[in-house]
Write a protein that holds these residues in place. Structure first.
Motif, PDB file in Angstrom:
ATOM      1  N   PHE A 150       0.810  -1.202   0.000  1.00  0.00           N
ATOM      2  CA  PHE A 150       0.000   0.000   0.000  1.00  0.00           C
ATOM      3  C   PHE A 150       0.852   1.265   0.000  1.00  0.00           C
ATOM      4  CE2 PHE A 150      -4.007  -1.665  -0.181  1.00  0.00           C
ATOM      5  CZ  PHE A 150      -4.430  -2.417   0.899  1.00  0.00           C
ATOM      6  N   ASN A 151       2.148   1.091  -0.154  1.00  0.00           N
ATOM      7  CA  ASN A 151       3.021   2.268  -0.165  1.00  0.00           C
ATOM      8  C   ASN A 151       2.579   3.280  -1.219  1.00  0.00           C
ATOM      9  OD1 ASN A 151       4.482   1.047   1.790  1.00  0.00           O
ATOM     10  ND2 ASN A 151       6.399   0.939   0.659  1.00  0.00           N
ATOM     11  N   THR A 152       2.407   4.505  -0.803  1.00  0.00           N
ATOM     12  CA  THR A 152       1.992   5.661  -1.613  1.00  0.00           C
ATOM     13  C   THR A 152       0.536   5.572  -2.073  1.00  0.00           C
ATOM     14  OG1 THR A 152       2.651   4.912  -3.832  1.00  0.00           O
ATOM     15  CG2 THR A 152       4.358   5.935  -2.448  1.00  0.00           C
ATOM     16  N   TYR A 153      -0.223   4.674  -1.496  1.00  0.00           N
ATOM     17  CA  TYR A 153      -1.647   4.588  -1.828  1.00  0.00           C
ATOM     18  C   TYR A 153      -2.512   4.946  -0.629  1.00  0.00           C
ATOM     19  CZ  TYR A 153      -0.702   2.193  -6.235  1.00  0.00           C
ATOM     20  OH  TYR A 153      -0.284   1.879  -7.500  1.00  0.00           O
ATOM     21  N   ALA A 154      -3.518   5.746  -0.882  1.00  0.00           N
ATOM     22  CA  ALA A 154      -4.568   5.921   0.103  1.00  0.00           C
ATOM     23  C   ALA A 154      -5.467   4.689   0.067  1.00  0.00           C
ATOM     24  CB  ALA A 154      -5.382   7.168  -0.204  1.00  0.00           C
ATOM     25  N   ILE A 155      -6.085   4.388   1.182  1.00  0.00           N
ATOM     26  CA  ILE A 155      -7.052   3.291   1.257  1.00  0.00           C
ATOM     27  C   ILE A 155      -8.428   3.913   1.406  1.00  0.00           C
ATOM     28  CG2 ILE A 155      -7.795   1.260   2.531  1.00  0.00           C
ATOM     29  CD1 ILE A 155      -4.884   0.983   3.518  1.00  0.00           C
ATOM     30  N   VAL A 156      -9.329   3.507   0.549  1.00  0.00           N
ATOM     31  CA  VAL A 156     -10.661   4.113   0.515  1.00  0.00           C
ATOM     32  C   VAL A 156     -11.709   3.018   0.604  1.00  0.00           C
ATOM     33  CG1 VAL A 156     -12.153   5.720  -0.702  1.00  0.00           C
ATOM     34  CG2 VAL A 156      -9.670   5.869  -1.012  1.00  0.00           C
ATOM     35  N   TRP A 157     -12.693   3.223   1.441  1.00  0.00           N
ATOM     36  CA  TRP A 157     -13.808   2.287   1.585  1.00  0.00           C
ATOM     37  C   TRP A 157     -15.054   2.876   0.915  1.00  0.00           C
ATOM     38  CZ3 TRP A 157     -13.486  -2.603   3.485  1.00  0.00           C
ATOM     39  CH2 TRP A 157     -12.354  -2.937   4.221  1.00  0.00           C
ATOM     40  N   PHE A 158     -15.723   2.035   0.162  1.00  0.00           N
ATOM     41  CA  PHE A 158     -17.005   2.351  -0.444  1.00  0.00           C
ATOM     42  C   PHE A 158     -18.000   1.294  -0.009  1.00  0.00           C
ATOM     43  CE2 PHE A 158     -15.887   5.622  -3.581  1.00  0.00           C
ATOM     44  CZ  PHE A 158     -14.520   5.472  -3.649  1.00  0.00           C
ATOM     45  N   ARG A 159     -19.252   1.571  -0.238  1.00  0.00           N
ATOM     46  CA  ARG A 159     -20.270   0.550  -0.015  1.00  0.00           C
ATOM     47  C   ARG A 159     -21.362   0.686  -1.072  1.00  0.00           C
ATOM     48  NH1 ARG A 159     -23.158   2.651   5.635  1.00  0.00           N
ATOM     49  NH2 ARG A 159     -24.487   4.251   4.697  1.00  0.00           N
TER      50      ARG A 159
ATOM     51  N   LYS B  37     -28.831   0.647  -5.139  1.00  0.00           N
ATOM     52  CA  LYS B  37     -28.243   1.970  -4.954  1.00  0.00           C
ATOM     53  C   LYS B  37     -26.861   2.040  -5.597  1.00  0.00           C
ATOM     54  CE  LYS B  37     -30.702   3.203  -0.725  1.00  0.00           C
ATOM     55  NZ  LYS B  37     -30.560   3.746   0.655  1.00  0.00           N
ATOM     56  N   GLU B  38     -26.406   3.242  -5.822  1.00  0.00           N
ATOM     57  CA  GLU B  38     -25.070   3.430  -6.368  1.00  0.00           C
ATOM     58  C   GLU B  38     -24.017   3.222  -5.288  1.00  0.00           C
ATOM     59  OE1 GLU B  38     -26.094   6.677  -9.913  1.00  0.00           O
ATOM     60  OE2 GLU B  38     -24.769   7.210  -8.257  1.00  0.00           O
ATOM     61  N   ARG B  39     -22.834   2.893  -5.755  1.00  0.00           N
ATOM     62  CA  ARG B  39     -21.720   2.763  -4.827  1.00  0.00           C
ATOM     63  C   ARG B  39     -21.402   4.136  -4.237  1.00  0.00           C
ATOM     64  NH1 ARG B  39     -16.907  -1.119  -6.665  1.00  0.00           N
ATOM     65  NH2 ARG B  39     -18.813  -2.294  -7.101  1.00  0.00           N
ATOM     66  N   GLU B  40     -21.195   4.162  -2.925  1.00  0.00           N
ATOM     67  CA  GLU B  40     -20.962   5.444  -2.274  1.00  0.00           C
ATOM     68  C   GLU B  40     -19.719   5.408  -1.406  1.00  0.00           C
ATOM     69  OE1 GLU B  40     -24.326   6.445   0.176  1.00  0.00           O
ATOM     70  OE2 GLU B  40     -24.173   4.614   1.388  1.00  0.00           O
ATOM     71  N   PHE B  41     -19.102   6.558  -1.301  1.00  0.00           N
ATOM     72  CA  PHE B  41     -17.914   6.722  -0.480  1.00  0.00           C
ATOM     73  C   PHE B  41     -18.270   6.575   0.996  1.00  0.00           C
ATOM     74  CE2 PHE B  41     -14.019   8.488   1.060  1.00  0.00           C
ATOM     75  CZ  PHE B  41     -14.366   9.347   2.090  1.00  0.00           C
ATOM     76  N   VAL B  42     -17.393   5.914   1.733  1.00  0.00           N
ATOM     77  CA  VAL B  42     -17.586   5.737   3.173  1.00  0.00           C
ATOM     78  C   VAL B  42     -16.483   6.447   3.960  1.00  0.00           C
ATOM     79  CG1 VAL B  42     -17.721   4.087   5.070  1.00  0.00           C
ATOM     80  CG2 VAL B  42     -18.770   3.532   2.866  1.00  0.00           C
ATOM     81  N   ALA B  43     -15.240   6.110   3.663  1.00  0.00           N
ATOM     82  CA  ALA B  43     -14.132   6.684   4.425  1.00  0.00           C
ATOM     83  C   ALA B  43     -12.832   6.491   3.659  1.00  0.00           C
ATOM     84  CB  ALA B  43     -14.020   6.040   5.804  1.00  0.00           C
TER      85      ALA B  43
END
Length: 125
Positions: free
Chosen positions: A28-37, A42-48
């Motif tokens: 994961f070096n230099t990558y942000a980790i993003v959670w969706f649901r 429903k459409e996929r939505e950002f969580v955190a």
């Protein structure tokens, strides 16, 4: 990077779950980790999201105060601690990565570089 989300399950309202996102042997070096649901219909939505290496965190308004995102860079693993779950949290949860050098990660699914298979979270009332 082959992401793998895990930790979902069937819980009751008010319970907690912790989701994990593993880099699958990659980094994961230099990558942000993003959670969706994505809930049915429903459409996929950002969580955190959490930036690289972890100084910046961003939450959707509907999870603020209940969910906590974190990462263990030595283990190449991200986490989403979910507390006070409600039935509206029922969805398939996905982790994704966004190339990031410390700035604010994107909230847009189309900006993500890699996706993992989701993990189902079901919250009963």
């Amino acid at each position: 990077v082959q992401l793998q989300a895990s930790g979902g399950g069937l819980v009751q309202a008010g319970d907690s779950l912790t989701l994990s996102c593993d880099a699958g042997g990659g980094s994961f070096n230099t990558y942000a980790i993003v959670w969706f649901r994505q809930a049915p219909g429903k459409e996929r939505e950002f969580v955190a999201s959490i930036s690289w290496p972890g100084r910046k965190k961003d939450y959707a308004v509907f999870v603020q105060g209940r969910f906590t995102i974190s990462r263990d860079n030595a283990k190449n693993t991200g986490y989403l601690q979910m507390n006070s779950l409600v039935p509206e949290d029922t969805a398939v949860y996905y982790c994704a990565t966004d190339r990031n050098l410390g700035g604010s990660p994107s909230r847009l699914a189309g900006d993500m570089d890699y996706w993992g298979k989701g993990t189902q979270v079901t919250v009963s009332s």
